[in-house]
Design an enzyme around this catalytic site. Structure first.
Site, PDB file in Angstrom:
ATOM      1  N   PRO A 275      53.467 -94.676 -23.235  1.00 35.11           N
ATOM      2  CA  PRO A 275      53.845 -93.331 -22.799  1.00 35.11           C
ATOM      3  C   PRO A 275      53.073 -92.866 -21.565  1.00 35.11           C
ATOM      4  O   PRO A 275      51.879 -93.137 -21.437  1.00 35.11           O
ATOM      5  CB  PRO A 275      53.438 -92.469 -24.005  1.00 35.11           C
ATOM      6  CG  PRO A 275      52.322 -93.213 -24.645  1.00 35.11           C
ATOM      7  CD  PRO A 275      52.610 -94.665 -24.434  1.00 35.11           C
ATOM      8  N   CYS A 339      58.296 -80.843   8.052  1.00 31.30           N
ATOM      9  CA  CYS A 339      59.484 -80.792   8.916  1.00 31.30           C
ATOM     10  C   CYS A 339      60.607 -81.678   8.380  1.00 31.30           C
ATOM     11  O   CYS A 339      60.965 -82.697   8.991  1.00 31.30           O
ATOM     12  CB  CYS A 339      59.099 -81.213  10.320  1.00 31.30           C
ATOM     13  SG  CYS A 339      57.733 -80.234  10.924  1.00 31.30           S
TER      14      CYS A 339
HETATM   15  C1  LIG Z   1      56.639-100.348 -17.443  1.00 28.35           C
HETATM   16  C2  LIG Z   1      56.492 -98.884 -17.636  1.00 28.35           C
HETATM   17  N1  LIG Z   1      55.901 -98.443 -18.757  1.00 28.35           N
HETATM   18  C3  LIG Z   1      55.738 -97.119 -18.989  1.00 28.35           C
HETATM   19  C4  LIG Z   1      56.159 -96.176 -18.077  1.00 28.35           C
HETATM   20  C5  LIG Z   1      55.923 -94.720 -18.385  1.00 28.35           C
HETATM   21  O1  LIG Z   1      57.082 -94.014 -18.487  1.00 28.35           O
HETATM   22  P1  LIG Z   1      57.015 -92.465 -18.896  1.00 28.35           P
HETATM   23  O2  LIG Z   1      56.075 -91.817 -17.954  1.00 28.35           O
HETATM   24  O3  LIG Z   1      58.394 -91.998 -18.731  1.00 28.35           O
HETATM   25  O4  LIG Z   1      56.538 -92.417 -20.308  1.00 28.35           O
HETATM   26  C6  LIG Z   1      56.797 -96.589 -16.911  1.00 28.35           C
HETATM   27  C7  LIG Z   1      57.296 -95.595 -15.950  1.00 28.35           C
HETATM   28  O5  LIG Z   1      58.053 -95.805 -15.091  1.00 28.35           O
HETATM   29  C8  LIG Z   1      56.950 -97.975 -16.671  1.00 28.35           C
HETATM   30  O6  LIG Z   1      57.523 -98.425 -15.566  1.00 28.35           O
END
Ligand SMILES: Cc1ncc(COP(=O)(O)O)c(C=O)c1O
Length: 412
Positions: A275, A339
């Site tokens: 997350p 800009c």
């Molecule tokens: C491989 C991977 N894991 C985890 C995340 C985290 O995603 P989020 O911030 O939506 O929880 C991302 C975000 O792009 C990601 O590319």
């Protein structure tokens, strides 16, 4: 939880009055609540009923060292995507065995860094990457732990740029046969150790369907691998849980984890999640001052170089006054001094506001400061951490001298 609230008509972060903070540190400034970061991280950690399961915070969403330290102390590991992010998490004393290395373009040097630091796993995104990791591991003389990131061909919904698990997206490997062959190769290889399977289907996901479908796909593959005597340590279902920017009602970390642990209940692999946004987004605001009012434009001292999401994804951020007033509400487009017509922070926002007022762009903690640039030779904003009634600078505002530091005038 929300730690940005009005007390006696003045917006506070925890116990700190943001109007005083603005005067003390200037604007634009990113302001984060320690309590919110900690509680959001704990919402994952405390929802696991199996203590082997792990939430690896996606460092890309907010990578300030003080923030990473709070998240580490809440019990999370880290999901990284570069040598720079690896360096950050190691510098705060993160346990390497709680670090997952994702990303489609790992360089040889980054792979060396990862192997030498003893990370939990590389999430491998292509066949070429697997062979590169194997070669580097052989040169170093130390086996590399790997998991294959599968592309499950699931549309997680939301903006095209943050959907990552559809066939045709650059992430992961979609052909089942190829995944199995690569796992069999890794299983036999002297310098590779296959430890997991991974997927991450996108960001700002607002229901659990995609996670459920991903789990089913990943289980199917893990079961097929078991036929070849390949047993895995973990299954990583990525990040992506959404937050409420307007009136969205996303599932909570508890909802997600209960649902997945139920599905994992007869399996022997650990569950890993990655997350980012759902831990960092609502913990931060961007504090900015109104410089000029022109027609329906509020021209503020923050810009797309400070917060790119509105320009890049047309993302919506709520905005509110720091000193609450509602007598003279009007609809505004909030723009910066850069800009470009794409330089806006919010559109059609109802506020009662005058020149010199402070306003707060909400939910700016995730993919905010980390995407800041120096476009138009603008120094990056400072970052401030609030802890109860205390405020501490956790990244200094850049100076004009900082902007010139790395440049040279060569003779012509
Ligand atoms: C491989 C991977 N894991 C985890 C995340 C985290 O995603 P989020 O911030 O939506 O929880 C991302 C975000 O792009 C990601 O590319």
């Amino acid at each position: 939880m929300n730690t940005f609230e009005y007390i006696d008509g003045r917006l506070h972060c925890e116990d700190v009055d943001l109007s005083i903070l603005g005067e003390t540190y200037g604007t634009p400034s990113y302001v984060y609540s320690k309590k919110t970061i900690h509680e959001n991280a704990k919402a994952y950690v405390n929802s696991f009923t199996n203590s082997d399961n792990l939430a690896c915070f996606a460092v890309k969403s907010l990578s300030n060292l003080s923030i990473l330290n709070i998240i580490k102390n809440s019990g999370c590991g880290f999901d990284i995507v570069s040598g720079g992010e690896l360096n950050r998490v190691l510098s705060i004393g993160a346990e390497p065995k709680k670090v997952i290395f994702s990303g489609v373009g790992k360089t040889k040097k980054e792979i060396e860094q990862g192997i030498n630091s003893g990370i939990l796993s590389f999430n491998v995104e292509s066949e070429s990457e697997l062979y590169r990791i194997e070669k580097v591991a052989e040169e170093i003389g130390s086996p590399a732990p790997i998991s294959i990131r599968i592309n499950p061909d699931i549309d997680s919904g939301g903006h095209d740029y943050i959907t990552t698990g559809r066939k045709g997206d650059k992430f992961g490997i979609s052909e089942t046969r190829k995944i199995i062959d690569l796992c069999k190769h890794a299983h036999r290889a002297k310098h590779l150790k296959i430890v997991g399977l991974a997927c991450h289907i996108g960001s700002q996901i607002l229901d659990l369907d995609g996670f459920i479908k991903s789990a089913d796909k990943i289980f199917e593959l893990a079961d097929e691998l078991a036929n070849f005597d390949i047993s895995l340590e973990f299954l990583d279902l990525g990040g992506g849980l959404g937050i409420s920017y307007e009136d969205e009602v996303p599932p909570s970390p508890f909802d997600l984890i209960s649902c997945l642990e139920e599905k994992f209940k007869n399996r022997k692999e650990r569950l890993i999640l990655e997350p980012g946004r759902s831990i960092s987004a609502n913990a931060g605001i961007l504090l900015t001052q109104v410089e000029y009012i022109k027609d329906n434009f509020l021209i503020v001292d923050a810009a797309m170089n400070d917060l790119l999401r509105p320009s890049l994804y047309k993302a919506h951020h709520d905005v509110c006054n720091v000193i609450d007033k509602k007598d003279n509400l009007k609809k505004w487009n909030i723009v910066g001094p850069i800009c470009e017509s794409s330089d806006f922070l919010a559109k059609n926002i109802s506020l009662d506001v005058n020149e010199d007022d402070l306003i707060a762009i909400k939910n700016a903690g995730a993919y905010g400061f980390v995407m800041a640039s120096n476009y138009n030779s603008r120094p990056k904003a400072c970052e401030i951490l609030i802890d109860g009634n205390e405020s501490k600078i956790i990244r200094e505002r850049e100076t004009l001298d900082d902007l010139l530091e790395k440049e040279k005038i060569v003779n012509d």
